[in-house]
Design an enzyme around this catalytic site. Structure first.
Site, PDB file in Angstrom:
ATOM      1  N   ASN A  87       0.830  -1.215   0.000  1.00 33.21           N
ATOM      2  CA  ASN A  87       0.000   0.000   0.000  1.00 33.21           C
ATOM      3  C   ASN A  87       0.865   1.267   0.000  1.00 33.21           C
ATOM      4  O   ASN A  87       0.684   2.150   0.822  1.00 33.21           O
ATOM      5  CB  ASN A  87      -0.926  -0.028   1.232  1.00 33.21           C
TER       6      ASN A  87
ATOM      7  N   ASP B 224      -0.730  -7.661  -8.260  1.00 35.26           N
ATOM      8  CA  ASP B 224      -1.037  -6.411  -7.568  1.00 35.26           C
ATOM      9  C   ASP B 224      -2.205  -5.755  -8.298  1.00 35.26           C
ATOM     10  O   ASP B 224      -2.783  -6.339  -9.205  1.00 35.26           O
ATOM     11  CB  ASP B 224       0.195  -5.498  -7.552  1.00 35.26           C
TER      12      ASP B 224
ATOM     13  N   LYS C 170       1.077 -11.651  -2.140  1.00 34.03           N
ATOM     14  CA  LYS C 170       1.679 -10.825  -3.186  1.00 34.03           C
ATOM     15  C   LYS C 170       3.173 -10.598  -2.917  1.00 34.03           C
ATOM     16  O   LYS C 170       4.009 -10.764  -3.810  1.00 34.03           O
ATOM     17  CB  LYS C 170       0.915  -9.501  -3.267  1.00 34.03           C
TER      18      LYS C 170
ATOM     19  N   ARG D  14       8.353   6.604  -2.698  1.00 27.89           N
ATOM     20  CA  ARG D  14       8.470   6.494  -1.242  1.00 27.89           C
ATOM     21  C   ARG D  14       9.167   5.202  -0.842  1.00 27.89           C
ATOM     22  O   ARG D  14       9.922   5.176   0.120  1.00 27.89           O
ATOM     23  CB  ARG D  14       7.082   6.556  -0.598  1.00 27.89           C
TER      24      ARG D  14
ATOM     25  N   ARG E  33       4.638  -0.081   8.447  1.00 29.40           N
ATOM     26  CA  ARG E  33       5.451  -1.216   7.989  1.00 29.40           C
ATOM     27  C   ARG E  33       6.724  -1.382   8.818  1.00 29.40           C
ATOM     28  O   ARG E  33       7.395  -2.411   8.717  1.00 29.40           O
ATOM     29  CB  ARG E  33       5.798  -1.041   6.514  1.00 29.40           C
TER      30      ARG E  33
ATOM     31  N   PRO F 293       2.836 -12.758  -9.367  1.00 30.83           N
ATOM     32  CA  PRO F 293       2.489 -11.741  -8.363  1.00 30.83           C
ATOM     33  C   PRO F 293       1.379 -10.826  -8.890  1.00 30.83           C
ATOM     34  O   PRO F 293       1.559 -10.188  -9.921  1.00 30.83           O
ATOM     35  CB  PRO F 293       3.794 -10.954  -8.189  1.00 30.83           C
TER      36      PRO F 293
END
Length: 293
Positions: free
Chosen positions: A129, A243, A224, A134, A182, A241
């Site tokens: 997320n 997303d 994922k 970033r 996280r 994967p």
DNA sequence: TTGCAGGGGTCAA
DNA sequence: TTGACCCCTGCA
């Protein structure tokens, strides 16, 4: 000099590898598999791999790697850029419908980098997320704060920290990397890896489902992230994967309707088989760059 | 200028 | 199955 059929010239500045095919730096570094290569104005990329910081450029089937020697090529770069794999064969096998033919043509220079599994694990935990700039900033700050300094002709860089570097420090320090919620995952997972609660080195000996299950034991790792870690460390290639981008493109191009993650997983296994991971990379790059959704 | 939505998912309820 | 979650950027 010659290594496995590739002609290599070593100079004071670095090495030049000739006759490199199915290779494009933008395709490779912009298909979502890595976070430590920064594009420069002249089209070259600056990046850190292990304890090496280099500039790479590619022109006329020639790959140039600054500050590197023939030995570096043999010990690191040949593997890292997956130069031993014949991508023309993979692409041919994947082009069995018009969609894949277009995606493969679009990202014809993609290669799956063989990256360090520990670094990938933390990087993709941070990716949850989150946005790419970033993620890159957080990985960079972790390296600056906990890694070792690397001086190269291109400037000062920092290696990615080891599990013990991250598991032994306080949360306050990990929070410097601004990964938000996280940070707790980074700390807990580092601790689990240091204690060998999950042994990253043994994943390649397991079948894909088992390896995935092992990774999901780690904090902040779901399906994922686990699939990304397996694929981009070259541990397993039969993963897909999924997303939000991949989900959208699969729904638009293949399902022609909304689809669940489980449906997409079953479809990819059946349709792409052992080449699922490669298919995912071509589709991801195609979806991202053409803003197809 | 300020305010707000939402992002390469995971976790817990 | 659903909402919260850090932080930051883009956009109104």
């Amino acid at each position: 000099m010659n290594y496995k059929g590739l002609e290599i010239n070593e100079t004071a500045e670095g090495i030049e590898i000739q006759g490199v095919h199915d290779f494009d730096l933008v395709h490779i570094f912009d298909c979502g598999q890595c976070f430590r290569w920064l594009k420069q104005k002249d089209g070259s990329y600056l990046g850190v791999v292990g304890s090496k910081a280099v500039r790479v450029s590619f022109y006329n089937e020639k790959l140039f790697i600054s500050g590197s020697t023939y030995d570096d090529f043999v010990n690191l770069w040949y593997e890292y850029f997956d130069l031993g794999t014949d991508y023309s064969k993979i692409k041919k096998a994947l082009c069995k419908d018009e969609i894949m033919a277009k995606a493969v043509e679009f990202g014809h220079g993609i290669r799956l980098l063989r990256q360090d599994i520990w670094e990938l694990l933390i990087s993709f935990i941070i990716s949850a997320n989150n946005r790419i700039p970033r993620i890159m900033k957080s990985v960079e700050t972790l390296s600056k704060t906990f890694g070792n300094e690397i001086s190269s002709s291109e400037g000062v860089f920092y290696s990615f920290p080891k599990p013990e570097d991250l598991s032994s420090c306080s949360m306050d320090k990990i929070e410097l990397c601004k990964a938000g919620f996280r940070c707790k995952y980074i700390s807990e997972t580092s601790d689990m890896i240091r204690k060998k609660a999950v042994d990253l080195g043994s994943l390649s000996d397991m079948d894909t489902a088992h390896a995935r299950k092992e990774l999901i034991k780690l904090s902040g790792v779901g399906a994922k992230v686990a699939d990304c870690v397996l694929l981009f460390s070259a541990t397993k290639f039969d993963v897909f994967p999924t997303d939000v981008w991949i989900k959208k493109i699969m729904e638009i191009l293949y399902f022609k309707r909304e689809a669940t993650l489980k449906e997409i997983d079953i479809f990819s296994k059946d349709y792409f088989g052992d080449l699922s991971g490669y298919a995912q990379q071509y589709l991801f790059f195609y979806a991202r760059e053409t803003k197809i959704s």
